[in-house]
Design a protein around this motif. Structure first.
Motif, PDB file in Angstrom:
ATOM      1  N   VAL A  69       0.852  -1.193   0.000  1.00  0.00           N
ATOM      2  CA  VAL A  69       0.000   0.000   0.000  1.00  0.00           C
ATOM      3  C   VAL A  69       0.889   1.245   0.000  1.00  0.00           C
ATOM      4  O   VAL A  69       1.967   1.249   0.590  1.00  0.00           O
ATOM      5  N   THR A  70       0.440   2.281  -0.698  1.00  0.00           N
ATOM      6  CA  THR A  70       1.097   3.591  -0.692  1.00  0.00           C
ATOM      7  C   THR A  70       0.156   4.591  -0.041  1.00  0.00           C
ATOM      8  O   THR A  70      -1.020   4.688  -0.412  1.00  0.00           O
ATOM      9  N   LEU A  71       0.662   5.317   0.943  1.00  0.00           N
ATOM     10  CA  LEU A  71      -0.144   6.281   1.688  1.00  0.00           C
ATOM     11  C   LEU A  71       0.319   7.682   1.313  1.00  0.00           C
ATOM     12  O   LEU A  71       1.451   8.072   1.607  1.00  0.00           O
ATOM     13  N   VAL A 111      -4.470  -5.475   1.522  1.00  0.00           N
ATOM     14  CA  VAL A 111      -5.220  -4.235   1.693  1.00  0.00           C
ATOM     15  C   VAL A 111      -6.497  -4.309   0.888  1.00  0.00           C
ATOM     16  O   VAL A 111      -6.499  -4.685  -0.279  1.00  0.00           O
ATOM     17  N   VAL A 156      -3.747   1.269   7.795  1.00  0.00           N
ATOM     18  CA  VAL A 156      -3.042   0.620   6.686  1.00  0.00           C
ATOM     19  C   VAL A 156      -3.925  -0.429   6.011  1.00  0.00           C
ATOM     20  O   VAL A 156      -3.844  -0.660   4.812  1.00  0.00           O
ATOM     21  N   THR A 158      -7.037  -0.346   5.324  1.00  0.00           N
ATOM     22  CA  THR A 158      -7.973   0.209   4.346  1.00  0.00           C
ATOM     23  C   THR A 158      -7.345   1.324   3.517  1.00  0.00           C
ATOM     24  O   THR A 158      -8.004   1.914   2.668  1.00  0.00           O
ATOM     25  N   ALA A 159      -6.064   1.611   3.776  1.00  0.00           N
ATOM     26  CA  ALA A 159      -5.312   2.642   3.037  1.00  0.00           C
ATOM     27  C   ALA A 159      -5.989   4.000   3.097  1.00  0.00           C
ATOM     28  O   ALA A 159      -6.061   4.718   2.100  1.00  0.00           O
TER      29      ALA A 159
END
Length: 483
Positions: free
Chosen positions: A126-128, A406, A162, A164-165
């Motif tokens: 994942v990317t936040l 995710v 994280v 659910t991003a």
């Protein structure tokens, strides 16, 4: 009048620090040269991660603890960021999940293969994205699964889910300047920060309010750090007005004056504190120093008690601190550091010399385990829970980790017991994995054989004991002239 020097009794007074042999180091690593006061290193019971120099973006290296010696230049790295990596942090609830923060304004979360990397890892789980400037601080929630805090040079703190991003909370107005560090308290209900405006703040993330604030905790202009103690007090490192390095302990209920204050020296390097909540010992490592100093924090004045110093010749560029469950209890190891040199990583063990081979209960109380005490949704709903503790009596044996996935609803449906003791319901497509350790099957005939052998050995020992007594009586009579 003469005073007798009193040496304070402490079981940690004789902690012995020692670097491992050269063949147990990690050699030929190009440690990052970024001018950011991060540790540049993160470790857990499975892996050591080190931020390295990389052309065309940011990267860090993840090595299994057993992969010591010279590291080949072609060894695969985690290299998905487009700017230098500034901070990394292992998830406390999954030893194969790590988060990274970068100058490219993003936070990425990575799933590391169980046996380490065999190819470069470029795709995060994942990317936040939510910061407008570089992100220099990340730290996982200590008890809630998949909750991550990030702080950037935009002076914004974001709490992420994280799984659910998505952003849970955004705090934009609490810090007027660059944030130096952030630290959760023991149950994750609050976090404290140190800021360039010389203030230490204690913040309730779910309300977005500042619970307590101390202006000019340290008078100096150089970077400072603030960390929570397990009892709720705050420990800070910083500089005086005369640029002397200081340590201080604060009571959040009364921040007028520090409970304890120590001045160390006048070096320039920022002091990085590492805290062992089980022993209430703080290890202080200065950037560019060649020593590690350690202090015991107690409830009695002067509260901060100097224990000892580990010294070496080479300065440190960064430092990793092993969680308690990754230590060797058989050697009475109470801490292990991973010291970064310019081209290598050197483990340093801290042990308490003990002659007994028995498990040392006083050195190893139950410690925080990898089991999360609650889910992210429960924490958002207002629940607080202390870490779930595990015993180190048999030595910690890590369980097989599950992949981080995710989705829009939840993540890691692994049906582990929640803090209330109930099992989470499995999803429609999720198989229910066993949470029990593998059963040990012992054949009954083999067991009978072992018991018989044990019985015969006991009988033999008894007979030999009687024979020794008889011989001793004869020898005594000869010596006394009775025979």
């Amino acid at each position: 009048m003469s005073f007798r020097k009193v040496v304070r009794q402490s079981k940690f007074r004789h902690v012995f620090g020692q670097a491992v042999k050269n063949d147990q180091c990690y050699d030929d690593i190009r440690v990052s040269r970024v001018t950011w006061d991060s540790t540049f290193c993160a470790v857990n019971p499975k892996f050591v991660a080190i931020i390295i120099e990389a052309s065309g973006g940011g990267a860090f290296m993840v090595l299994p603890l057993s992969k010591t010696g010279r590291i080949d230049k072609s060894y695969p790295t985690v290299c998905g960021h487009t700017g230098p990596v500034l901070d990394i942090d292992w998830c406390p609830h999954n030893d194969e999940v790590i988060a990274s923060a970068s100058e490219d304004c993003s936070v990425m979360v990575w799933q590391i293969p169980e046996n380490g990397l065999v190819a470069p890892l470029t795709e995060p789980v994942v990317t936040l994205e939510g910061h407008s400037k570089r992100v220099g601080i990340i730290t996982w929630h200590p008890t809630a699964r998949n909750v991550l805090l990030s702080a950037g040079c935009d002076n914004v703190v974001i709490i992420w889910n994280v799984g659910t991003a998505e952003e849970l909370y955004r705090m934009e107005d609490q810090h007027p300047d660059i944030i130096y560090n952030a630290s959760w308290n023991r149950n994750g209900s609050l976090f404290c920060t140190s800021c360039k405006d010389k203030s230490v703040r204690i913040i309730d993330p779910r309300r977005g309010t500042i619970v307590a604030e101390k202006e000019k905790a340290h008078e100096g202009a150089r970077p400072m750090r603030a960390i929570f103690m397990s009892d709720g007090k705050v420990f800070t490192t910083g500089f005086s007005r005369m640029s002397e390095r200081q340590l201080a302990l604060w009571d959040p209920d009364n921040l007028e004056e520090p409970m304890g204050l120590l001045e160390l020296d006048s070096s320039n390097g920022a002091l990085l504190p590492f805290y062992d909540p089980d022993a209430s010992v703080v290890y202080v490592c200065g950037k560019g120093d060649s020593s590690i100093r350690y202090f015991e924090v107690t409830d009695e004045s002067p509260y901060i008690h100097f224990l000892s110093t580990y010294g070496s010749k080479e300065p440190q560029r960064g430092m990793g601190f092993m969680p308690k469950r990754g230590l060797d209890v058989n050697k009475c190891e109470i801490a292990r550091f991973y010291k970064l040199h310019e081209r290598k990583c050197e483990p340093i063990t801290m042990t308490v010399p003990r002659k007994s081979d028995l498990f040392q209960d006083d050195l190893y109380p139950d410690t925080a385990g990898p089991e999360p005490a609650m889910e992210a949704d429960e924490w958002v709903a207002g629940k607080d829970a202390d870490p779930i503790l595990v015993s180190l009596r048999e030595g910690y044996v890590p369980t097989k980790q599950r992949d981080l996935k995710v989705n829009k609803k939840n993540v890691l449906h692994d049906n582990r017991p929640t803090a209330g003791g109930k099992l989470a319901a499995p999803t429609a497509h999720a198989s229910v994995p066993s949470i029990n350790a593998p059963a040990i099957h012992v054949e009954s005939d083999r067991l009978d054989e072992v018991l018989k052998e044990l019985k015969s050995l006991k009988l033999l020992v008894k007979q030999q004991g009687q024979r020794i007594e008889h011989l001793e009586e004869q020898l005594s009579k000869i010596q006394n002239g009775d025979a």
